[in-house]
Write an enzyme that holds these catalytic residues in place. Structure first.
Site, short mmCIF file in Angstrom:
data_model
loop_
_atom_site.label_atom_id
_atom_site.label_comp_id
_atom_site.label_asym_id
_atom_site.label_seq_id
_atom_site.Cartn_x
_atom_site.Cartn_y
_atom_site.Cartn_z
N ASP A 111 58.64 64.53 43.15
CA ASP A 111 58.83 63.37 43.54
C ASP A 111 60.51 63.40 44.79
O ASP A 111 60.22 63.42 45.84
CB ASP A 111 58.84 62.71 43.12
CG ASP A 111 57.58 61.99 42.50
OD1 ASP A 111 56.38 63.19 42.87
OD2 ASP A 111 57.22 61.16 41.40
N GLU B 43 61.69 66.17 46.19
CA GLU B 43 61.21 66.93 47.07
C GLU B 43 60.36 66.30 48.54
O GLU B 43 61.30 65.99 49.90
CB GLU B 43 61.11 68.37 47.08
CG GLU B 43 61.84 68.91 46.15
CD GLU B 43 60.96 70.66 45.77
OE1 GLU B 43 61.60 71.80 45.66
OE2 GLU B 43 60.82 70.13 45.07
N LEU C 46 22.43 48.81 49.58
CA LEU C 46 21.22 49.29 48.40
C LEU C 46 21.04 48.82 48.17
O LEU C 46 21.02 47.93 47.64
CB LEU C 46 21.86 50.66 47.99
CG LEU C 46 22.97 51.96 48.16
CD1 LEU C 46 23.96 52.75 46.47
CD2 LEU C 46 22.04 52.53 49.53
N LYS D 264 28.53 54.86 41.83
CA LYS D 264 28.52 53.88 42.49
C LYS D 264 29.69 53.05 41.67
O LYS D 264 29.80 52.32 41.25
CB LYS D 264 26.98 53.32 42.34
CG LYS D 264 26.78 51.55 42.60
CD LYS D 264 25.71 51.15 42.93
CE LYS D 264 25.57 49.94 43.32
NZ LYS D 264 27.04 48.82 43.53
N CYS E 161 54.89 23.18 22.66
CA CYS E 161 55.74 22.23 23.19
C CYS E 161 55.79 21.03 22.07
O CYS E 161 56.56 20.06 21.77
CB CYS E 161 56.05 22.10 24.36
SG CYS E 161 55.59 21.27 25.33
N CYS F 14 49.60 20.78 30.76
CA CYS F 14 50.98 20.25 29.46
C CYS F 14 51.69 19.60 30.52
O CYS F 14 52.14 19.79 31.84
CB CYS F 14 51.79 21.07 28.62
SG CYS F 14 53.33 21.20 27.89
N CYS G 212 58.34 23.44 28.02
CA CYS G 212 57.38 24.29 27.28
C CYS G 212 58.39 25.45 27.15
O CYS G 212 57.79 26.34 28.53
CB CYS G 212 56.28 24.17 27.60
SG CYS G 212 54.70 24.58 27.02
#
EC number: 6.5.1.2
Length: 665
Positions: free
Chosen positions: A34, A36, A84, A115, A408, A423, A428
């Site tokens: 990677d 290089e 198709l 497919k 909570c 909520c 919370c």
């Protein structure tokens, strides 16, 4: 270095990088590290910056993603991209075989391919260079996604031979990359993609190619649609081999056979084996191999007669629901989840399935103790298909959504017309990470340096428990955070201090009140003037504000009714956070009745900042120019909106004139 030397090195680098792209992204056989590869790419980018006249559309540097598109244009397909017809049984495959042989005789060979569950596209090359790409659309006209397709590494920008041709392929995302992407979105509090196909389609259809470039998309080419000034191969397999030779990543051929029984065996075999693949398939495709026979068979208005898709049946299993628990997401939405006896479905053992919301449970009449049928939606997410009511014993228990948050303890609210129950607690623990990141974001309190990585560590270490705690952070709290040195800590503390003066509108937006966006926050701030009056206001008072409707009003009242939210406001005020609008009259309506359109890049403001400045003064911002437009504000590199404004005789403002209109020096 002169331009001749630069041209020679650039061409050499491009060929070298294309070769390594092919080995890595098509053959999956990298031959350099990677580091290089990155060095080659950096050198090429530098040369193209120094000699911009040598930059070309087919250069590997063009994969990073260009400027965002305002909308996708349309493309007329040279060869229709028909869908198709489907087969779901052995009998339907034999019927297909019978129709083919009646039309062309018994000398028929079939090719079987995966497919792939992705998004179908057409790619057009002129003299070997990629020039256009489009989605399938309605089969005859698709969306132009050329710039987005360029970001996919397995799409060659230049072929090994200068052919002019069109190919068809399937853009997809691997299972592993899909899981990583969804985990990142989960961490950022963003909605999750349902399955890899959904993720691939959403990524390819981004208006900003840079977003597409950040997503790990791949492609398999599965058909040669057209080739110019060259003889079309005799068979589909020969065409695939030609495409492989000139640089495409070609869909694998599973088998070739003259007997439909072999094809059926292959379909049944892959129904069991499909989960072993690194990408998703939802069936197999059976095609006539001989291209002359394809021409003889032709097509209907929707489907080719020379191919059919065998769709795998969805795997379903029975199990018993032992409990229904409620989970709280990062947006505060309460989601009921069925917990059932573990059962193997779609290649994995599942023991939970989301029940979405209260309405979903009532509609299907799902109860604790019910025997149910489970399957994986899109082969990914477990879902309850049906309840086996005939197996009820009378001991089953109906589910009731809790009145208070299970995390909570705050009140929960379900707004009129919404399926979600939320909520109302702003502290919370289940949603605090998303809230803090949102609170510190650019369009809210704009605390530079308070990104997700810092927020995660502050929460994980228990240093903060709500958004107000940000204003009580000390040097010693931050210096121990990973990658936070002395300078970074001091800059962050300074940014927190500066954010105290952002004003009421941005504070309201930053609090993350459900349904209250930046525009609504601005209108509410201007109407009430101070947060104390907002906290005491009744629903009817919010409805007096233009553009504020029933749902938003209910949401705000519920938010400030919750005791933990009131405590957060008190902590923010005690820390010195401004609770009213700074810098202008709370009733400043100097731009009321005026409509603005922004085009080009402004040097002093982002598009969002300029929009906010206009809306703060009662004006509106539109995305398109019309006779109703009052002003068009023009920055650098304006688009077609400028020409339309001139044609309509609309007043055009440069950035300095815009500042004067806003009374900003």
């Amino acid at each position: 270095m002169d331009i001749k030397q630069a041209r020679e090195e650039i061409e050499k680098l491009r060929e070298e990088i294309r070769k390594h792209d092919y080995y890595y992204y098509v053959l999956d056989q990298p031959v350099i590290s990677d580091e290089e590869y990155d060095a080659l790419m950096r050198r090429l980018m530098w040369l193209e910056q120094v000699f911009p006249e040598l930059a070309t559309p087919d250069s590997p540097t063009q994969r990073v993603g260009g400027q965002p598109s305002k909308a996708f244009g349309t493309v007329q397909h040279r060869v229709p991209m028909l869908s198709l017809a489907n087969a779901f049984s052995e009998g339907e495959l034999k019927d297909f075989d019978r129709r083919v042989r009646n039309a062309v005789g018994d000398d028929v060979e079939y090719v079987v391919e995966y497919k792939i569950d992705g998004l179908s596209v057409a790619l057009w090359y002129e003299n070997g260079v990629f020039v256009r790409g489009a989605t399938r659309g309605d089969g005859y006209t698709g969306e132009d996604v050329t710039e987005n397709l360029k970001t996919i590494r397995s799409v060659p920008l230049k072929l090994n031979k200068p052919f002019t041709l069109e190919v068809r392929g399937e853009v997809f995302m691997s299972k592993k990359d899909f899981e990583v992407l969804n985990e990142q979105r989960r961490e950022q509090g963003q909605p999750l993609f349902a399955n890899p196909r959904n993720a691939a389609a959403g990524s390819l259809r981004q208006l900003d190619p840079r977003v597409t470039a950040s997503r790990p998309l791949d492609i398999f080419i599965f058909n040669l649609q057209y080739i110019q000034d060259s003889q079309m191969p005799e068979t589909h397999c020969d065409a695939l081999e030609l495409l492989r030779e000139i640089g495409f990543k070609v869909s694998p051929v599973l088998c070739r056979s003259r007997h439909i029984d072999d094809v059926i065996d292959m379909c049944l075999e892959w129904h069991e084996k499909r989960h072993s693949l690194w990408f998703d398939i939802d069936g197999l495709v059976i095609k006539v191999n001989n291209l002359r026979q394809r021409d003889m068979l032709g097509a209907t208005t929707k489907n080719p007669r020379w191919a059919i898709a065998y769709k795998f049946p969805a795997e379903q299993k029975e199990t018993v629901i032992r409990d229904i628990i409620v989970q709280v997401g990062r947006t505060g939405v309460l989601t009921p989840t069925a917990v059932f006896d573990p059962v193997p479905v779609g290649g994995s053992i599942v023991s939970r399935a989301t029940l979405h919301n209260e309405d979903y449970i009532k509609e299907k009449d799902i109860r604790i103790g019910d025997t149910v049928v489970i399957r994986k939606a899109g082969d990914v997410i477990p879902e309850v298909v049906e309840v086996k009511k005939e197996k009820r014993t009378g001991n089953e228990k109906p589910f009731v959504m809790p009145k208070r948050c299970p995390v909570c303890g705050a009140d929960v609210i379900r707004l009129e017309g919404e399926a979600a129950t939320r909520c109302t607690g702003n502290a919370c623990p289940a949603q605090i990470k998303r809230l803090v990141i949102h609170f510190a974001s650019r369009d809210a309190m704009d605390i530079q340096g308070m990104g997700p990585a810092v927020v995660n560590q502050l929460l994980d270490r228990g240093i903060i428990k709500d958004v107000a705690d940000l204003y009580y952070l000390k040097y010693e709290d931050l210096i121990g955070i990973e990658r936070m040195g002395d300078k970074s800590v001091r800059n962050l503390l300074e940014a927190i201090e500066q954010s105290k003066d952002r004003g009421l509108a941005r504070l309201l937006f930053g609090l993350g009140i459900p349904l209250v966006g930046a525009r609504a926050a601005q209108l509410i701030a201007q109407h009430f003037g101070h947060i104390d009056r907002i906290m005491k206001a009744k629903k009817e008072e919010f409805l007096e504000i233009e553009e504020i409707g029933n749902k938003i009003a209910e949401s705000i009242v519920a938010f400030f009714k919750e005791e933990q939210n009131v405590r957060i406001i008190e902590k923010l005020e005690a820390a010195g956070v401004l609770m009213e609008q700074p810098g202008l009259s709370l009733r400043d309506e100097s731009l009321k009745g005026l409509t603005f359109v922004l085009t080009g890049t402004l040097s002093s403001y982002t598009r969002e900042e300029a929009t906010r400045l206009i809306e703060e003064r009662g004006g509106k911002v539109s995305s398109s120019v019309s006779k109703k437009t009052s002003y068009v504000v023009v920055g650098e590199n304006p688009g077609s909106k400028l020409e339309k404004a001139r044609a309509l005789g609309i007043t055009i403002l440069n950035e300095e004139e815009f500042k004067q209109l806003l009374n900003i020096k």
